[in-house]
Design a protein around this motif. Sequence first.
Motif, PDB file in Angstrom:
ATOM      1  N   THR A   1      -2.635  -0.935   6.770  1.00  0.00           N
ATOM      2  CA  THR A   1      -1.615   0.105   6.585  1.00  0.00           C
ATOM      3  C   THR A   1      -2.176   1.365   5.926  1.00  0.00           C
ATOM      4  O   THR A   1      -1.497   2.400   5.912  1.00  0.00           O
ATOM      5  CB  THR A   1      -0.437  -0.424   5.737  1.00  0.00           C
ATOM      6  OG1 THR A   1      -0.948  -1.029   4.544  1.00  0.00           O
ATOM      7  CG2 THR A   1       0.362  -1.448   6.515  1.00  0.00           C
ATOM      8  N   GLY A   2      -3.389   1.304   5.389  1.00  0.00           N
ATOM      9  CA  GLY A   2      -3.998   2.493   4.803  1.00  0.00           C
ATOM     10  C   GLY A   2      -5.031   3.148   5.700  1.00  0.00           C
ATOM     11  O   GLY A   2      -5.625   4.169   5.331  1.00  0.00           O
ATOM     12  N   ASP A   3      -5.244   2.595   6.904  1.00  0.00           N
ATOM     13  CA  ASP A   3      -6.271   3.119   7.812  1.00  0.00           C
ATOM     14  C   ASP A   3      -5.832   4.410   8.503  1.00  0.00           C
ATOM     15  O   ASP A   3      -4.633   4.685   8.650  1.00  0.00           O
ATOM     16  CB  ASP A   3      -6.607   2.083   8.890  1.00  0.00           C
ATOM     17  CG  ASP A   3      -7.440   0.929   8.359  1.00  0.00           C
ATOM     18  OD1 ASP A   3      -8.020   1.087   7.270  1.00  0.00           O
ATOM     19  OD2 ASP A   3      -7.498  -0.118   9.030  1.00  0.00           O
TER      20      ASP A   3
ATOM     21  N   HIS B   1       0.854  -1.192   0.000  1.00  0.00           N
ATOM     22  CA  HIS B   1       0.000   0.000   0.000  1.00  0.00           C
ATOM     23  C   HIS B   1       0.887   1.238   0.000  1.00  0.00           C
ATOM     24  O   HIS B   1       1.837   1.330  -0.770  1.00  0.00           O
ATOM     25  CB  HIS B   1      -0.946  -0.038   1.214  1.00  0.00           C
ATOM     26  CG  HIS B   1      -2.216   0.722   1.006  1.00  0.00           C
ATOM     27  ND1 HIS B   1      -2.330   2.042   1.337  1.00  0.00           N
ATOM     28  CD2 HIS B   1      -3.419   0.351   0.498  1.00  0.00           C
ATOM     29  CE1 HIS B   1      -3.565   2.467   1.044  1.00  0.00           C
ATOM     30  NE2 HIS B   1      -4.240   1.452   0.542  1.00  0.00           N
ATOM     31  N   LEU B   2       0.598   2.193   0.836  1.00  0.00           N
ATOM     32  CA  LEU B   2       1.338   3.452   0.859  1.00  0.00           C
ATOM     33  C   LEU B   2       2.705   3.315   1.518  1.00  0.00           C
ATOM     34  O   LEU B   2       3.633   4.051   1.190  1.00  0.00           O
ATOM     35  CB  LEU B   2       0.520   4.525   1.584  1.00  0.00           C
ATOM     36  CG  LEU B   2      -0.831   4.879   0.952  1.00  0.00           C
ATOM     37  CD1 LEU B   2      -1.568   5.882   1.829  1.00  0.00           C
ATOM     38  CD2 LEU B   2      -0.650   5.438  -0.452  1.00  0.00           C
TER      39      LEU B   2
ATOM     40  N   ASP C   1      -1.394  -5.794   5.694  1.00  0.00           N
ATOM     41  CA  ASP C   1      -1.479  -5.257   4.348  1.00  0.00           C
ATOM     42  C   ASP C   1      -2.636  -5.957   3.645  1.00  0.00           C
ATOM     43  O   ASP C   1      -3.006  -7.084   4.005  1.00  0.00           O
ATOM     44  CB  ASP C   1      -0.156  -5.531   3.621  1.00  0.00           C
ATOM     45  CG  ASP C   1      -0.141  -4.958   2.217  1.00  0.00           C
ATOM     46  OD1 ASP C   1       0.272  -3.803   2.056  1.00  0.00           O
ATOM     47  OD2 ASP C   1      -0.539  -5.673   1.270  1.00  0.00           O
TER      48      ASP C   1
END
Length: 287
Positions: free
Chosen positions: A272-274, A94-95, A209
């Motif tokens: 990981t994007g939260d 992700h990011l 992830d």
Amino acid sequence: MEIRDIIKKVKQIEIRTRKKTEATLMGQYHSAFKGQGMTFSEVRPYQFGDEIRRIDWNKTARFREPFVKVMEEERELTMMLLIDISASMDYGTHLQLKREFVAEIAASVGFSAAGNNDKVGLILFADKVYKVIPPQKGRKHILAILSNILTAEYVPAEARTDVVLQYMMSVFKKKSLVFMFSDFEDEYDQKILRVAARKHQLLGMRIYDNKDNEIPDVGYALFQDAETGQQMWVNTSSARWRYEFAEKQKQKVKGVEEDFENASAGFMNINTGDDYAKLLYQYFRKR
């Protein structure tokens, strides 16, 4: 990673988390955890309205009149950050990598603790304990902890969360607020989890992830376990295989959540994007 890159990364994390910490988390952290611990202060004669469970029976028997123990709130807490450095945590599609995401969350809760004059310590673990930084106060100490998280050598070994909990209980006797970061992919001893949750305020934080839960259709692919090194070819075009993999992951996560709930410990599942600040804020409010 060179020293200047490490310093730059740590500064970036501090700047990025400062606003979230000051505006969102610090107040909730204080109200959620401050004053929950109680320490013995003195013994005095019983007064009408005192709780029966506070009676000091030994002194009451000796003097033949009731005495009660006076307790006071613990104004200073110790926070321990237990961080999984097995190879599966050095990964991300992700990011950012899981390890970078963990460092950012650790910065937020660490600066919240520092802002409330609490001590923060760090334990890096996988199959065993690899590094320990004893609890101390202050911003500089938090920055040193972040540097250690970012520069840790992630190891190809299974993460033994029970081993690190047992170590922590043997070394740090005082009741602490414990944040344990892991993807919880490996087995652990549930009994030790229950004992640790009785002795400390434990919050398990599963960092994952998207690809940990679901595998996309990329045809035949060679998969390698980051921790054991085991390899196998998989036909990801098979809808049935993808479904079974996703279901297996769901059941595994559900099992971990139930284990923490049965141990009376907290548990959070964070992608990981939260927006982790929002999730932590909600958790602190519930407390």
